[in-house]
Write a protein that holds these residues in place. Structure first.
Motif, PDB file in Angstrom:
ATOM      1  N   ALA A  63      29.580  37.114  38.581  1.00 27.05           N
ATOM      2  CA  ALA A  63      30.226  38.317  38.069  1.00 27.05           C
ATOM      3  C   ALA A  63      31.633  37.929  37.638  1.00 27.05           C
ATOM      4  CB  ALA A  63      30.276  39.405  39.136  1.00 27.05           C
ATOM      5  N   ALA A  64      32.115  38.542  36.578  1.00 31.35           N
ATOM      6  CA  ALA A  64      33.442  38.202  36.053  1.00 31.35           C
ATOM      7  C   ALA A  64      34.196  39.464  35.695  1.00 31.35           C
ATOM      8  CB  ALA A  64      33.291  37.313  34.812  1.00 31.35           C
ATOM      9  N   VAL A  80      38.962  37.300  37.852  1.00 34.87           N
ATOM     10  CA  VAL A  80      38.150  37.062  39.040  1.00 34.87           C
ATOM     11  C   VAL A  80      36.772  36.581  38.602  1.00 34.87           C
ATOM     12  CG1 VAL A  80      37.385  39.477  39.208  1.00 34.87           C
ATOM     13  CG2 VAL A  80      37.312  38.021  41.233  1.00 34.87           C
ATOM     14  N   LEU A  81      36.286  35.545  39.277  1.00 33.30           N
ATOM     15  CA  LEU A  81      34.928  35.034  39.095  1.00 33.30           C
ATOM     16  C   LEU A  81      34.268  35.028  40.463  1.00 33.30           C
ATOM     17  CD1 LEU A  81      35.685  32.001  36.770  1.00 33.30           C
ATOM     18  CD2 LEU A  81      34.505  34.099  36.125  1.00 33.30           C
ATOM     19  N   ASP A  93      34.376  34.423  46.143  1.00 35.67           N
ATOM     20  CA  ASP A  93      35.422  34.499  45.128  1.00 35.67           C
ATOM     21  C   ASP A  93      35.773  33.074  44.734  1.00 35.67           C
ATOM     22  OD1 ASP A  93      37.550  35.047  43.490  1.00 35.67           O
ATOM     23  OD2 ASP A  93      38.691  36.150  44.986  1.00 35.67           O
ATOM     24  N   GLN A  94      35.397  32.680  43.541  1.00 32.30           N
ATOM     25  CA  GLN A  94      35.707  31.342  43.047  1.00 32.30           C
ATOM     26  C   GLN A  94      37.086  31.359  42.420  1.00 32.30           C
ATOM     27  OE1 GLN A  94      32.425  30.247  40.461  1.00 32.30           O
ATOM     28  NE2 GLN A  94      31.277  29.553  42.238  1.00 32.30           N
ATOM     29  N   THR A  95      37.823  30.298  42.607  1.00 37.75           N
ATOM     30  CA  THR A  95      39.170  30.235  42.070  1.00 37.75           C
ATOM     31  C   THR A  95      39.121  30.365  40.554  1.00 37.75           C
ATOM     32  OG1 THR A  95      39.853  28.785  43.867  1.00 37.75           O
ATOM     33  CG2 THR A  95      41.259  28.837  41.915  1.00 37.75           C
ATOM     34  N   THR A 101      42.071  38.284  32.489  1.00 32.94           N
ATOM     35  CA  THR A 101      40.822  38.951  32.815  1.00 32.94           C
ATOM     36  C   THR A 101      39.676  38.281  32.063  1.00 32.94           C
ATOM     37  OG1 THR A 101      41.912  41.037  33.247  1.00 32.94           O
ATOM     38  CG2 THR A 101      39.583  41.142  32.672  1.00 32.94           C
ATOM     39  N   TYR A 102      38.582  38.044  32.753  1.00 30.68           N
ATOM     40  CA  TYR A 102      37.396  37.451  32.136  1.00 30.68           C
ATOM     41  C   TYR A 102      36.558  38.559  31.518  1.00 30.68           C
ATOM     42  CZ  TYR A 102      38.767  33.194  34.334  1.00 30.68           C
ATOM     43  OH  TYR A 102      39.482  32.089  34.688  1.00 30.68           O
TER      44      TYR A 102
END
Length: 135
Positions: A63-64, A80-81, A93-95, A101-102
């Motif tokens: 999710a992005a 956020v990824l 939560d991947q760095t 914003t994605y």
């Protein structure tokens, strides 16, 4: 319910739809998803808006998103990824490699995905570290 929580719930509902669509195809045990199964809200663990969800299989999805206006984000406009490896029960939560914003994410497999933010395309080939592909 505030707009951000509704966005998260709608995004997670979309993930449920994606996982329900992929599960019958990806299952080696021949397990089928019942179309009458009720939807369940899942917590992503983030306060930021989720814009895009993409499932690689019945367990793995990304999710992005991000939120330029949220006072709870580490910095204004931070992206956020998130990744799940257990069908959405837990999200990691991947760095995020950039502070924007994605706007999208696309999964190609359990460890491979692409994300888009501003003018950049990012790729993970190991399911954890994101590298810039194009600027």
């Amino acid at each position: 319910m505030n707009g951000r929580r509704m966005t998260v719930i709608a995004s997670l509902a979309l993930l449920g739809l994606l996982l329900a669509t992929v599960a019958p195809i990806a299952s080696s045990a021949g397990r089928r998803v019942n179309a009458d199964t009720p939807w369940r809200a899942q917590s992503s663990g983030t306060e930021r808006d989720l814009i895009s969800v993409s499932a690689a299989d019945s367990n793995t999805a990304w999710a992005a998103g991000g939120d330029a206006l949220s006072p709870t984000t580490p910095a204004p406009g931070s992206g956020v990824l998130l990744k799940t490896s257990d069908g959405g029960a837990n999200w990691t939560d991947q760095t995020a490699p950039n502070a924007s914003t994605y706007s999208g994410v696309s999964a190609a497999g359990p460890n491979t995905a692409w994300s888009v933010e501003a003018n950049n395309i990012w790729k993970t080939a190991d399911g954890q570290k994101w590298n810039k592909q194009y600027t």
